[in-house]
Design a protein around this motif. Structure first.
Motif, PDB file in Angstrom:
ATOM      1  N   PRO A 129      19.658   0.483  25.449  1.00 12.35           N
ATOM      2  CA  PRO A 129      19.439  -0.939  25.729  1.00 12.35           C
ATOM      3  C   PRO A 129      18.188  -1.249  26.544  1.00 12.35           C
ATOM      4  N   THR A 130      17.570  -0.257  27.158  1.00 13.18           N
ATOM      5  CA  THR A 130      16.400  -0.533  27.989  1.00 13.18           C
ATOM      6  C   THR A 130      15.233  -1.082  27.182  1.00 13.18           C
ATOM      7  N   MET A 131      15.207  -0.854  25.864  1.00 10.61           N
ATOM      8  CA  MET A 131      14.112  -1.336  25.031  1.00 10.61           C
ATOM      9  C   MET A 131      14.372  -2.734  24.473  1.00 10.61           C
ATOM     10  N   VAL A 132      15.561  -3.271  24.719  1.00  5.06           N
ATOM     11  CA  VAL A 132      15.885  -4.601  24.216  1.00  5.06           C
ATOM     12  C   VAL A 132      15.187  -5.647  25.076  1.00  5.06           C
ATOM     13  N   ARG A 133      14.593  -6.640  24.408  1.00  5.95           N
ATOM     14  CA  ARG A 133      13.868  -7.677  25.132  1.00  5.95           C
ATOM     15  C   ARG A 133      14.780  -8.471  26.048  1.00  5.95           C
ATOM     16  N   ALA A 134      14.208  -8.982  27.125  1.00  6.98           N
ATOM     17  CA  ALA A 134      14.965  -9.783  28.082  1.00  6.98           C
ATOM     18  C   ALA A 134      15.569 -10.997  27.394  1.00  6.98           C
ATOM     19  N   LYS A 153      20.980 -10.274  23.644  1.00  5.33           N
ATOM     20  CA  LYS A 153      22.245  -9.577  23.780  1.00  5.33           C
ATOM     21  C   LYS A 153      22.254  -8.323  22.926  1.00  5.33           C
ATOM     22  N   TYR A 154      22.437  -7.157  23.567  1.00  2.00           N
ATOM     23  CA  TYR A 154      22.504  -5.905  22.819  1.00  2.00           C
ATOM     24  C   TYR A 154      23.928  -5.684  22.327  1.00  2.00           C
ATOM     25  N   VAL A 155      24.070  -5.414  21.036  1.00  2.00           N
ATOM     26  CA  VAL A 155      25.363  -5.114  20.438  1.00  2.00           C
ATOM     27  C   VAL A 155      25.360  -3.636  20.081  1.00  2.00           C
ATOM     28  N   SER A 156      26.186  -2.864  20.722  1.00  2.00           N
ATOM     29  CA  SER A 156      26.207  -1.408  20.531  1.00  2.00           C
ATOM     30  C   SER A 156      26.945  -1.021  19.268  1.00  2.00           C
ATOM     31  N   GLY A 208       5.203   3.295  17.040  1.00  2.00           N
ATOM     32  CA  GLY A 208       4.153   2.965  17.988  1.00  2.00           C
ATOM     33  C   GLY A 208       4.433   3.469  19.385  1.00  2.00           C
ATOM     34  N   GLY A 209       5.129   4.570  19.514  1.00  2.00           N
ATOM     35  CA  GLY A 209       5.416   5.138  20.828  1.00  2.00           C
ATOM     36  C   GLY A 209       6.641   4.558  21.495  1.00  2.00           C
ATOM     37  N   SER A 210       7.334   3.645  20.847  1.00  2.00           N
ATOM     38  CA  SER A 210       8.534   3.034  21.422  1.00  2.00           C
ATOM     39  C   SER A 210       9.743   3.289  20.526  1.00  2.00           C
ATOM     40  N   ASP A 211      10.900   3.374  21.132  1.00  2.00           N
ATOM     41  CA  ASP A 211      12.146   3.527  20.389  1.00  2.00           C
ATOM     42  C   ASP A 211      12.832   2.173  20.321  1.00  2.00           C
ATOM     43  N   ILE A 212      12.898   1.599  19.125  1.00  2.00           N
ATOM     44  CA  ILE A 212      13.519   0.296  18.933  1.00  2.00           C
ATOM     45  C   ILE A 212      14.976   0.507  18.549  1.00  2.00           C
ATOM     46  N   PRO A 213      15.914  -0.023  19.323  1.00  3.52           N
ATOM     47  CA  PRO A 213      17.335   0.187  19.045  1.00  3.52           C
ATOM     48  C   PRO A 213      17.729  -0.272  17.650  1.00  3.52           C
ATOM     49  N   ALA A 214      18.544   0.534  16.988  1.00  2.00           N
ATOM     50  CA  ALA A 214      19.038   0.206  15.646  1.00  2.00           C
ATOM     51  C   ALA A 214      20.436   0.789  15.474  1.00  2.00           C
ATOM     52  N   PRO A 215      21.414   0.312  16.248  1.00  3.82           N
ATOM     53  CA  PRO A 215      22.780   0.830  16.134  1.00  3.82           C
ATOM     54  C   PRO A 215      23.385   0.489  14.781  1.00  3.82           C
ATOM     55  N   GLU A 216      24.292   1.333  14.324  1.00  5.83           N
ATOM     56  CA  GLU A 216      24.964   1.070  13.054  1.00  5.83           C
ATOM     57  C   GLU A 216      26.305   1.766  13.017  1.00  5.83           C
ATOM     58  N   VAL A 242      31.622   0.073   3.773  1.00  7.58           N
ATOM     59  CA  VAL A 242      31.000  -1.056   4.457  1.00  7.58           C
ATOM     60  C   VAL A 242      30.132  -0.524   5.574  1.00  7.58           C
ATOM     61  N   GLN A 243      28.932  -1.051   5.686  1.00  2.00           N
ATOM     62  CA  GLN A 243      28.034  -0.668   6.771  1.00  2.00           C
ATOM     63  C   GLN A 243      27.583  -1.921   7.512  1.00  2.00           C
ATOM     64  N   LEU A 244      27.585  -1.841   8.838  1.00  2.00           N
ATOM     65  CA  LEU A 244      27.133  -2.948   9.680  1.00  2.00           C
ATOM     66  C   LEU A 244      26.123  -2.391  10.671  1.00  2.00           C
ATOM     67  N   ALA A 245      24.953  -3.022  10.729  1.00  2.28           N
ATOM     68  CA  ALA A 245      23.881  -2.525  11.590  1.00  2.28           C
ATOM     69  C   ALA A 245      23.185  -3.685  12.290  1.00  2.28           C
ATOM     70  N   ALA A 246      22.497  -3.368  13.370  1.00  4.26           N
ATOM     71  CA  ALA A 246      21.702  -4.361  14.099  1.00  4.26           C
ATOM     72  C   ALA A 246      20.340  -3.754  14.401  1.00  4.26           C
ATOM     73  N   THR A 247      19.300  -4.572  14.395  1.00  5.79           N
ATOM     74  CA  THR A 247      17.968  -4.104  14.766  1.00  5.79           C
ATOM     75  C   THR A 247      17.371  -5.064  15.780  1.00  5.79           C
ATOM     76  N   TYR A 248      16.531  -4.535  16.641  1.00  4.61           N
ATOM     77  CA  TYR A 248      15.970  -5.308  17.754  1.00  4.61           C
ATOM     78  C   TYR A 248      14.453  -5.254  17.750  1.00  4.61           C
ATOM     79  N   ASP A 249      13.865  -5.347  16.556  1.00  5.42           N
ATOM     80  CA  ASP A 249      12.418  -5.375  16.418  1.00  5.42           C
ATOM     81  C   ASP A 249      11.920  -6.804  16.600  1.00  5.42           C
TER      82      ASP A 249
END
Length: 247
Positions: A69-74, A77-80, A117-125, A135-142
């Motif tokens: 979650p540290t890479m999620v923008r201020a 809401k991060y959904v794990s 680009g040197g950053s890890d963008i969260p992509a839980p699934e 069924v697959q459910l995923a979220a991305t925070y780009d």
């Protein structure tokens, strides 16, 4: 020793939309340092698990992921992966799929990320396999908007509005890997998988970046019914944490 082929079913799923979406961005990222799916395994991980017919519903972990979650923008809401799991773990899941009475056979996922680009963008699934459907459910925070994604995806991708947010509905295929095992080494070959229908929905109505991706495919390789996917998405997405508060 004769070659023995083995199909690895655990790899049988398509990449989430973020990895397919902007082809131009993918190429630039690859040239700049690569785009790579990083498996962030920690205490919050949902390991792939088999569910016996007598076991009942799946059991999602309640642990909190660390690091991702540290890479999620201020303000976002991060959904794990565990929260995605809880969204799928509902008693009427098979009814929504039109297959009442079926039980989950296996489930898995994790709080993964995409390195770019040197950053890890969260992509839980998380994904759940049943007798008829997976069924697959995923979220991305780009930072990429959903609007305009259909042009980059091509094929039958079509933009639409879903639950008041920009969305794209399109076809994909799962991926299966066939391992050829023989003395002195082996080979890995890709094989076509199931036809998948995917719906990507913007994280917020303003389409400020990030999205949710819900997809289904049938175990018999038939094309899934869009009505099933849209019905499922309409019931599941609004239950995600922060859905009503994002604007």
């Amino acid at each position: 020793m004769t070659e023995e082929a083995e199909r690895v079913t655990t790899a049988e799923k398509g990449p989430n939309a973020w990895l397919q979406v902007p082809a131009a961005f993918v190429i630039v990222a690859a040239l700049a340092g690569g785009l790579w799916k990083v498996q962030q395994r920690n205490d919050a991980e949902l390991a792939e698990k088999r569910v016996s017919a007598a076991a009942g519903p799946i059991t999602c972990s309640t642990s909190t992921p660390t690091g991702i979650p540290t890479m999620v923008r201020a303000g976002v809401k991060y959904v794990s992966a565990n929260q995605l799991c809880e969204a799928l773990n509902r008693p009427d899941l098979t009814t929504l799929l039109g297959t009442p009475g079926e039980k989950a056979l296996s489930y898995g996922g994790g709080d993964d990320s995409v390195a770019m680009g040197g950053s890890d963008i969260p992509a839980p699934e998380v994904n759940v396999r049943l007798t008829t459907y997976s069924v697959q459910l995923a979220a991305t925070y780009d930072h990429f908007a959903v609007k305009g994604m259909a042009d980059l995806l091509g094929g039958d991708a079509r933009e639409r509005t879903f639950l008041g947010r920009p969305a794209v509905l399109y076809s994909d295929r799962t991926y299966a890997f066939v391992l050829g095992v023989q003395a002195g080494g082996g080979t890995v070959k890709g094989a076509p998988g199931h036809v998948t229908r995917r719906l990507v929905v913007a994280r917020d109505a303003k389409d400020g970046g990030g999205s949710y991706d819900i997809s289904i495919w049938r175990q018999d390789f038939a094309r899934p019914d869009d009505a099933v996917l849209l019905r499922l998405a309409a019931r599941i997405l609004p239950t995600l944490p922060g859905w009503k508060t994002t604007g």
